[in-house]
Design an enzyme around this catalytic site. Structure first.
Site, short mmCIF file in Angstrom:
data_model
loop_
_atom_site.label_atom_id
_atom_site.label_comp_id
_atom_site.label_asym_id
_atom_site.label_seq_id
_atom_site.Cartn_x
_atom_site.Cartn_y
_atom_site.Cartn_z
N ASP A 148 0.79 -1.23 0.00
CA ASP A 148 0.00 0.00 0.00
C ASP A 148 0.83 1.28 0.00
O ASP A 148 0.32 2.33 0.37
CB ASP A 148 -0.93 0.01 1.21
CG ASP A 148 -0.19 0.15 2.52
OD1 ASP A 148 1.03 -0.11 2.54
OD2 ASP A 148 -0.82 0.52 3.51
N GLU A 149 2.09 1.22 -0.41
CA GLU A 149 2.87 2.44 -0.41
C GLU A 149 3.95 2.40 -1.48
O GLU A 149 4.31 1.34 -1.98
CB GLU A 149 3.48 2.72 0.96
CG GLU A 149 4.35 1.61 1.47
CD GLU A 149 4.96 1.94 2.82
OE1 GLU A 149 5.52 3.03 2.98
OE2 GLU A 149 4.89 1.09 3.71
#
Length: 354
Positions: free
Chosen positions: A103-104
């Site tokens: 998620d990054e």
DNA sequence: TCTGGGGTCCTATTGCCA
DNA sequence: TCTGTGGCAATAGGACCC
């Protein structure tokens, strides 16, 4: 030498994916967690965080803090799919980026005409196409960008120089920066160092004495928001593993070996699917008192074959012979690219003669 | 109130070898 | 032949991250 890096972080990612699939839950405290007695919270929605619930908290405790919370079992295939869609959008906007976890990502903004406007457009498009909110941090290096993206989430957008970061977070706890976890936090506390300003001003020799010649100075660099701006594209995995925590601790060797077989089969299947193989086979055993033991063996040839993995893993497990009840067992393969072969692969490709 | 699963990276130690 | 040294690979543990 001065770089410009953005860190993009999807807000409460797992919970946000669940909310987008089930809009009727909007506004309610939602936690994503497994169901077993030892399950932990993987993500809590911001509504749930108001009750003091956070990641890695035992699910049972979260339920006690907020009995009305909606608990949803993790659906990793759905998260991977949304993550892939987001990364594709990033790729369409930015030439050089580095995905970290699911998620990054770090984005190299060097040379962009209008980096802030570009990031505004990017988060808008991610929201339009996936309904995921993202927080953005922009800075001269990865460290500043990362801390900045975290500073005002959800939906944050923070641009800082290193000097501004030093000022803004001077009184923040040392654990604010990535790389200082619970253990280092505690050891610094024993030296009466609790804030980033204190760490930056700390006596380097004392830190070296306590943390070693590398980590000591590295801690001061962290507190100074001094770090690398390098964005590494095309990172290759170096290991893959499977592990399980039992609902109840296990003492039977047969049961342990049975679980090891199941994990090894799953691992071999995944390695073959991903076309990966390694030379080092590793087992991991966590006992009831939380001591964790690893044993590894390096074999002569690369493998992703079930029979080889389970043979070595079983031998390692028998050799170790846990003397206490076991709460976790795992198996992994590492050493995907041996140094010798990698050096050869890094040689320039020779083109066939014309 | 006990602590998931999947990773990365770092450090220390040990044994081998030139 | 003995001793030292430096490099390297393998191993074990641990901190940390999401």
């Amino acid at each position: 030498m001065t770089g410009l890096v953005a860190h993009l972080d999807l807000d409460a990612f797992f919970a946000s994916v669940e909310l987008s699939r089930r809009p009727e839950l909007k506004g309610m405290p939602v936690i994503v967690a497994g169901s077993g007695p030892r399950a932990v919270v993987t993500t809590a929605s911001y509504e749930a965080r108001l009750f003091g619930i956070g990641s890695a908290m035992p699910a049972a405790r979260a339920k006690r803090l907020c009995p009305e919370a909606v608990v949803i079992a993790p659906n990793s295939a759905a998260y991977r799919e949304v993550s892939r869609a987001v990364m594709e959008i990033i790729a369409a906007h930015i030439d050089r980026f580095e995905q970290l976890g699911i998620d990054e990502a770090f984005l190299d903004l060097e040379g962009l005409h209008s980096p802030k406007a570009a990031m505004r457009r990017l988060v808008a498009e991610i929201y339009e196409q996936t309904s995921m909110r993202a927080s953005i941090g922009i800075g001269p290096n990865r460290l500043v960008a990362k801390v900045a993206s975290d500073a005002e989430k959800p939906n944050g957008f923070v641009v800082l120089t290193a000097e501004q970061a030093r000022k803004r977070f001077a009184d923040a706890p040392v654990s604010l920066v990535p790389g200082i976890g619970p253990r280092t936090n505690e050891r610094l506390g024993e030296m009466a160092i609790t804030t980033l300003a204190q760490l930056r001003a700390a006596d380097e020799r004392s830190l070296i004495e306590r943390f070693g010649a590398r980590q000591g100075p590295a801690l001061i660099a962290l507190a100074s928001f001094d770090g690398s701006a390098e964005v590494v594209t095309d990172r290759e995995a170096v290991s893959e593993s499977r592990e399980t925590t039992f609902d109840q601790d296990i003492s039977s060797g047969d049961e342990l070996e049975g679980e090891l077989k199941r994990l090894a089969a799953e691992l071999a299947e995944a390695l073959q699917r991903n076309n990966r193989s390694g030379r080092t086979i590793r087992i991991k055993v966590r006992l009831d008192d939380w001591t964790t033991v690893t044993r590894a063996k390096t074999i002569s040839a690369l493998t992703n074959d079930y029979a080889t993995i389970i043979e070595v893993a079983t031998a390692l497990l028998r050799e170790y012979g846990p003397q206490r009840p076991v709460r976790l067992v795992g198996v992994g393969v590492t050493g995907f690219t041996p140094a010798r072969e990698r050096d050869q692969l890094e040689l320039p490709l020779e083109l066939p003669a014309a």
